[in-house]
Motif scaffolding. Structure first.
Motif, PDB file in Angstrom:
ATOM      1  N   THR A  81       0.819  -1.218   0.000  1.00  0.00           N
ATOM      2  CA  THR A  81       0.000   0.000   0.000  1.00  0.00           C
ATOM      3  C   THR A  81       0.846   1.259   0.000  1.00  0.00           C
ATOM      4  N   PHE A  82       1.887   1.260   0.823  1.00  0.00           N
ATOM      5  CA  PHE A  82       2.626   2.501   1.041  1.00  0.00           C
ATOM      6  C   PHE A  82       4.011   2.554   0.408  1.00  0.00           C
ATOM      7  N   THR A 130     -12.389  -6.859   0.077  1.00  0.00           N
ATOM      8  CA  THR A 130     -12.091  -5.429   0.050  1.00  0.00           C
ATOM      9  C   THR A 130     -13.313  -4.640   0.532  1.00  0.00           C
ATOM     10  N   LEU A 131     -13.177  -3.322   0.563  1.00  0.00           N
ATOM     11  CA  LEU A 131     -14.332  -2.486   0.911  1.00  0.00           C
ATOM     12  C   LEU A 131     -15.458  -2.634  -0.111  1.00  0.00           C
ATOM     13  N   SER A 132     -15.108  -2.944  -1.352  1.00  0.00           N
ATOM     14  CA  SER A 132     -16.149  -3.171  -2.371  1.00  0.00           C
ATOM     15  C   SER A 132     -17.025  -4.365  -2.006  1.00  0.00           C
ATOM     16  N   ASP A 133     -16.401  -5.416  -1.477  1.00  0.00           N
ATOM     17  CA  ASP A 133     -17.177  -6.582  -1.046  1.00  0.00           C
ATOM     18  C   ASP A 133     -18.071  -6.231   0.137  1.00  0.00           C
ATOM     19  N   MET A 134     -17.562  -5.397   1.047  1.00  0.00           N
ATOM     20  CA  MET A 134     -18.359  -5.000   2.203  1.00  0.00           C
ATOM     21  C   MET A 134     -19.511  -4.091   1.778  1.00  0.00           C
ATOM     22  N   ALA A 135     -19.264  -3.245   0.775  1.00  0.00           N
ATOM     23  CA  ALA A 135     -20.338  -2.414   0.219  1.00  0.00           C
ATOM     24  C   ALA A 135     -21.407  -3.288  -0.432  1.00  0.00           C
ATOM     25  N   ALA A 164      -8.634  -4.972   4.288  1.00  0.00           N
ATOM     26  CA  ALA A 164      -9.613  -4.487   3.310  1.00  0.00           C
ATOM     27  C   ALA A 164      -9.509  -2.982   3.131  1.00  0.00           C
ATOM     28  N   ILE A 165      -9.327  -2.267   4.242  1.00  0.00           N
ATOM     29  CA  ILE A 165      -9.170  -0.815   4.169  1.00  0.00           C
ATOM     30  C   ILE A 165      -7.905  -0.466   3.392  1.00  0.00           C
ATOM     31  N   MET A 166      -6.806  -1.132   3.733  1.00  0.00           N
ATOM     32  CA  MET A 166      -5.511  -0.809   3.134  1.00  0.00           C
ATOM     33  C   MET A 166      -5.507  -1.043   1.617  1.00  0.00           C
ATOM     34  N   VAL A 167      -5.966  -2.219   1.187  1.00  0.00           N
ATOM     35  CA  VAL A 167      -5.862  -2.543  -0.240  1.00  0.00           C
ATOM     36  C   VAL A 167      -6.876  -1.781  -1.082  1.00  0.00           C
ATOM     37  N   SER A 168      -7.918  -1.257  -0.455  1.00  0.00           N
ATOM     38  CA  SER A 168      -8.929  -0.538  -1.226  1.00  0.00           C
ATOM     39  C   SER A 168      -8.446   0.832  -1.676  1.00  0.00           C
ATOM     40  N   GLY A 169      -7.423   1.351  -1.011  1.00  0.00           N
ATOM     41  CA  GLY A 169      -6.706   2.509  -1.523  1.00  0.00           C
ATOM     42  C   GLY A 169      -7.438   3.832  -1.488  1.00  0.00           C
ATOM     43  N   ASP A 170      -7.010   4.695  -2.386  1.00  0.00           N
ATOM     44  CA  ASP A 170      -7.435   6.094  -2.444  1.00  0.00           C
ATOM     45  C   ASP A 170      -8.674   6.233  -3.324  1.00  0.00           C
ATOM     46  N   ARG A 171      -9.751   6.753  -2.755  1.00  0.00           N
ATOM     47  CA  ARG A 171     -11.006   6.923  -3.501  1.00  0.00           C
ATOM     48  C   ARG A 171     -11.161   8.315  -4.105  1.00  0.00           C
ATOM     49  N   THR A 172     -10.163   9.167  -3.975  1.00  0.00           N
ATOM     50  CA  THR A 172     -10.309  10.575  -4.352  1.00  0.00           C
ATOM     51  C   THR A 172     -10.825  10.752  -5.776  1.00  0.00           C
ATOM     52  N   GLU A 173     -10.187  10.130  -6.744  1.00  0.00           N
ATOM     53  CA  GLU A 173     -10.592  10.312  -8.138  1.00  0.00           C
ATOM     54  C   GLU A 173     -12.002   9.786  -8.379  1.00  0.00           C
ATOM     55  N   ALA A 174     -12.311   8.629  -7.823  1.00  0.00           N
ATOM     56  CA  ALA A 174     -13.649   8.063  -8.012  1.00  0.00           C
ATOM     57  C   ALA A 174     -14.715   8.932  -7.357  1.00  0.00           C
ATOM     58  N   LEU A 175     -14.392   9.534  -6.219  1.00  0.00           N
ATOM     59  CA  LEU A 175     -15.361  10.379  -5.519  1.00  0.00           C
ATOM     60  C   LEU A 175     -15.695  11.639  -6.317  1.00  0.00           C
ATOM     61  N   LYS A 176     -14.806  12.056  -7.192  1.00  0.00           N
ATOM     62  CA  LYS A 176     -15.059  13.241  -8.010  1.00  0.00           C
ATOM     63  C   LYS A 176     -16.222  13.035  -8.984  1.00  0.00           C
ATOM     64  N   SER A 177     -16.583  11.781  -9.223  1.00  0.00           N
ATOM     65  CA  SER A 177     -17.671  11.481 -10.164  1.00  0.00           C
ATOM     66  C   SER A 177     -18.950  11.035  -9.465  1.00  0.00           C
ATOM     67  N   VAL A 178     -18.973  11.102  -8.137  1.00  0.00           N
ATOM     68  CA  VAL A 178     -20.159  10.673  -7.394  1.00  0.00           C
ATOM     69  C   VAL A 178     -21.332  11.609  -7.683  1.00  0.00           C
ATOM     70  N   THR A 179     -22.478  11.023  -7.949  1.00  0.00           N
ATOM     71  CA  THR A 179     -23.688  11.803  -8.226  1.00  0.00           C
ATOM     72  C   THR A 179     -24.698  11.746  -7.084  1.00  0.00           C
ATOM     73  N   GLY A 197      -6.964   9.043   0.736  1.00  0.00           N
ATOM     74  CA  GLY A 197      -5.872   9.737   0.064  1.00  0.00           C
ATOM     75  C   GLY A 197      -4.696   9.993   0.998  1.00  0.00           C
ATOM     76  N   PRO A 198      -3.505  10.110   0.439  1.00  0.00           N
ATOM     77  CA  PRO A 198      -2.317  10.338   1.260  1.00  0.00           C
ATOM     78  C   PRO A 198      -2.341  11.727   1.896  1.00  0.00           C
ATOM     79  N   GLY A 199      -1.899  11.801   3.135  1.00  0.00           N
ATOM     80  CA  GLY A 199      -1.729  13.090   3.780  1.00  0.00           C
ATOM     81  C   GLY A 199      -2.970  13.686   4.403  1.00  0.00           C
TER      82      GLY A 199
END
Length: 300
Positions: free
Chosen positions: A81-82, A93-98, A217-232, A148-150
């Motif tokens: 991850t890092f 992953t978090l997708s499976d939990m969703a 699951a949290i670690m491997v699911s990574g950064d959602r920043t880009e995907a969140l930009k398209s949330v409707t 996201g990092p930081g």
């Protein structure tokens, strides 16, 4: 309490409050948190506000399915991850939990829902908004982050407390719960209440093995920043200024990237849901769900 079996083979333990004909609020718990993490009093307040409320155990915690014996190399996951290490296979992953959460509302024949998640649950409802937008009326992400990092980083003391191996002795487990003060509301933290909640959780189900898999699951699911930009899906982000486990910057970053998101920052709230703040939190959830519904009705 009741239980449903999903097509994936996962079984989910859940509890309902209110009337099914009312709009559904799905409460998604955080890391290693049983459905008891959503206090019964808070659930009753939501139901009294005209909501059909569902709280449930995520997989690998409480009385839902345990993936016994499925080992995870946490160090390898951390390095991947890092530090760009080789990818690591994890049980889920978090997708499976969703998908579990969506499967639960499908099994109960609920239509679109207001999905409300805390901490890891916030990450799950964000993932639901990304991957299952048609099933949601609104999303409320509480004390969470984008991955996201930081942003949203814990203090050293809070992280140490989170990753501490829980005692398997009941009395020691109960007493260790007072350590949550490090990330909780500094005004409202009640050590006796923390002990009572710990006792209830221990007596219902003590299952520390699931923590490693949820963390992976949290670690491997990574950064959602880009995907969140398209949330409707309309999203409300709630965060407390006292939070040291997921820094307030995590909530601020989430609201900043989701189009049209609303942000509610609360004084005297840490990485917890203090009872004196329930009226404000319940009102925010209900009013936001109603406004999302009104917006959808106008657009359709």
């Amino acid at each position: 309490m009741a239980r449903v079996s999903l097509p994936s083979g996962i079984e989910i333990e859940f509890e309902e409050f209110g009337v099914r004909s009312d709009p559904t609020v799905l409460l998604v718990s955080g890391f290693t948190s049983q459905l008891l993490g959503w206090d019964e009093g808070l659930c009753h307040e939501l139901a009294a506000s005209g909501r059909h409320v569902i709280r449930f155990d995520n997989r690998d915690v409480g009385l839902s399915s345990h993936l016994d014996g499925q080992a995870v190399d946490v160090e390898a996951v951390f390095n991947a991850t890092f530090f760009g290490g080789d990818p690591v296979e994890v049980p889920y992953t978090l997708s499976d939990m969703a998908a579990d959460a969506i499967g639960l509302v499908d099994a109960l024949d609920c239509e679109v829902v207001d999905a409300v998640g805390v901490s890891m649950g916030g990450m799950i409802v964000q993932t639901m908004a990304i991957e299952h937008p048609g099933r949601l009326r609104s999303v409320v992400s509480i004390m969470s982050t984008t991955g996201g990092p930081g942003v949203g980083l814990p203090t050293e003391a809070a992280l140490e407390q989170l990753l501490m191996e829980p005692p398997d002795n009941r009395e020691e487990y109960i007493e260790s719960s007072v350590g949550a003060k490090v990330w909780s509301s500094q005004r409202y933290f009640d050590p006796q209440r923390a002990r009572e909640k710990a006792a209830a959780n221990f007596d219902r189900m003590f299952y520390p093995e699931g923590a490693t898999r949820q963390y992976a699951a949290i670690m491997v699911s990574g950064d959602r920043t880009e995907a969140l930009k398209s949330v409707t899906v309309p999203m409300l982000v709630i965060h407390g200024w006292d939070d040291t486990l997921i820094h307030p910057s995590g909530g601020e970053a989430t609201a900043a990237v989701v189009p049209g998101a609303s942000l509610l920052m609360l004084d005297d709230m840490g990485h917890d849901l203090p009872e004196p703040l329930w009226p404000e939190i319940v009102n925010a959830i209900v009013e936001f769900g109603d406004s999302a519904n009104a917006h959808t009705s106008v657009n359709t």
